[in-house]
Design an enzyme around this catalytic site. Structure first.
Site, PDB file in Angstrom:
ATOM      1  N   ASN A 169       7.299  -3.469  33.972  1.00 51.14           N
ATOM      2  CA  ASN A 169       7.644  -4.585  33.083  1.00 51.14           C
ATOM      3  C   ASN A 169       8.180  -5.784  33.878  1.00 51.14           C
ATOM      4  O   ASN A 169       8.638  -6.756  33.295  1.00 51.14           O
ATOM      5  CB  ASN A 169       8.662  -4.134  32.023  1.00 51.14           C
ATOM      6  CG  ASN A 169       9.999  -3.719  32.635  1.00 51.14           C
ATOM      7  OD1 ASN A 169      10.213  -3.830  33.837  1.00 51.14           O
ATOM      8  ND2 ASN A 169      10.898  -3.229  31.801  1.00 51.14           N
ATOM      9  N   GLU A 175      16.242  -6.274  33.723  1.00 51.14           N
ATOM     10  CA  GLU A 175      15.150  -6.089  32.777  1.00 51.14           C
ATOM     11  C   GLU A 175      14.711  -7.435  32.197  1.00 51.14           C
ATOM     12  O   GLU A 175      15.506  -8.379  32.149  1.00 51.14           O
ATOM     13  CB  GLU A 175      15.624  -5.184  31.627  1.00 51.14           C
ATOM     14  CG  GLU A 175      16.101  -3.802  32.067  1.00 51.14           C
ATOM     15  CD  GLU A 175      14.951  -2.827  32.293  1.00 51.14           C
ATOM     16  OE1 GLU A 175      13.837  -3.257  32.618  1.00 51.14           O
ATOM     17  OE2 GLU A 175      15.185  -1.614  32.144  1.00 51.14           O
TER      18      GLU A 175
END
Ligand code: PGA
Length: 251
Positions: free
Chosen positions: A158, A165
Site C-alpha cells: 500500500n 500508512e
C-alpha cells in the site's frame, strides 16, 4: 570472445545486468534480475559504506524483503568485509505492548537475522520504545548520534514505509501507529501465520525522521511490488503513497 549479434547481446544485457533509470525527481531506480542479486547489491553497498565510514549511523528495517540482505551482510562480515564495531543502528519501527525478548518483536528479528552474527556492540542498536517515552524522544536520540547517514527501507504494497500508512496527512516524527489489517497480515509470518496474533499498535519513525537521513535506499522484491514502486517513484507525491515522499529527497 567472439562478438555476439547486437540483438543477442541486448537480450543478454536485459537478462543479466541491471538497468539504472533516473526519474524526473532525484530518485535513481536500479532494476536487478533476481531477488538475490538485488538483496546482495544492497548488502554490498552497506558493507562498502561501513568500510568508508566505520562510525556510520544506519536506519534499519525488518520485513521478509530484508532477510536476504541481512544474510548477505552476515556473509560479508564473516569474510572480513563488513565491520560493525563502530556503527550505530536505529530500527524504523517496533510493535508495542510486547514483553522484552518476545520472539515476534522486531528486536528478536534483528537478533536472529543480523545482530547475533555481527560485531555490532551491545547498546549500539536502538528501537523506538513506547513505554512512557514520547516518540519524538527517538528523533532526539538519532540527532544526538549525529543523524542517520543512511536509511534502508522496504515498501508495503500500500506504499507504506516504516509503519507510515497511507493517510490524508503524515506524521513527521516517531509516533505510535494503529496498524492496518493488511499490514498486520503482512507481518503474520512472525506470528505463525496468524494475523490476529500480530499486535495492533506499533511505534514508527515518522516520514520526517526517514527524510532527514542523508541517503535513503528502498528495496522492493518481486512482481507484486512493481505497481507500488512505479507509483512511488514516478507518480504524484502524496501522503496516500507515503513512499512517494522519497521523491523529495535529494539522495
Ligand atoms: P515485506 O514488508 O518485506 O515483508 O514485504 C515490507 C514492508 O511492509 O515495509
Amino acid at each position: 570472445r567472439k562478438a555476439r549479434s547486437g540483438s543477442r547481446r541486448r537480450r543478454h544485457w536485459e537478462r543479466c545486468s541491471c538497468r539504472l533509470t533516473r526519474t524526473d525527481s532525484d530518485v535513481q531506480v536500479l532494476v536487478l534480475p533476481t531477488p538475490d542479486t538485488a538483496a546482495l547489491a544492497v548488502a554490498g553497498f552497506l558493507a562498502q559504506t561501513l568500510r568508508r565510514a566505520p562510525d556510520v549511523v544506519l536506519g534499519l528495517p525488518t520485513g521478509r524483503t530484508m532477510i536476504p540482505v541481512y544474510r548477505g551482510l552476515v556473509r560479508l562480515h564473516e569474510s572480513g568485509l563488513a565491520d560493525f564495531s563502530r556503527a550505530t543502528t536505529f530500527n524504523l519501527d517496533e510493535f508495542t505492548g510486547l514483553p522484552p525478548g518476545h520472539p515476534g518483536s522486531f528486536r528478536a528479528y534483528m537478533r536472529q537475522h543480523l545482530f547475533d552474527h555481527v560485531n555490532l556492540p551491545r547498546g549500539a542498536a536502538h528501537f523506538p520504545r513506547s513505554a512512557r517515552t514520547k516518540g519524538s524522544a527517538y528523533d532526539r536520540l538519532i540527532e544526538r548520534a549525529g543523524g542517520l547517514d543512511m536509511c534502508l527501507v522496504g515498501i508495503g504494497r500500500n506504499g507504506h514505509i516504516g509503519f507510515n500508512e497511507p493517510a490524508s496527512a503524515l506524521t513527521a516524527e516517531t509516533h505510535r501507529v494503529k496498524l492496518k489489517a493488511a499490514t498486520r497480515r503482512s507481518n503474520a509470518y512472525l506470528y505463525g501465520d496468524r494475523p490476529e496474533k500480530v499486535p495492533k499498535f506499533a511505534m514508527s519513525m515518522g516520514i520526517g525522521t526517514i527524510l532527514r537521513a542523508r541517503a535513503v535506499i528502498l528495496l522492493a522484491l518481486g512482481a507484486a511490488k512493481a505497481e507500488i514502486v512505479r507509483a512511488a517513484t514516478t507518480g504524484p507525491v502524496t501522503a496516500r503513497v507515503p513512499a512517494s515522499l522519497l521523491q523529495t529527497h535529494p539522495n
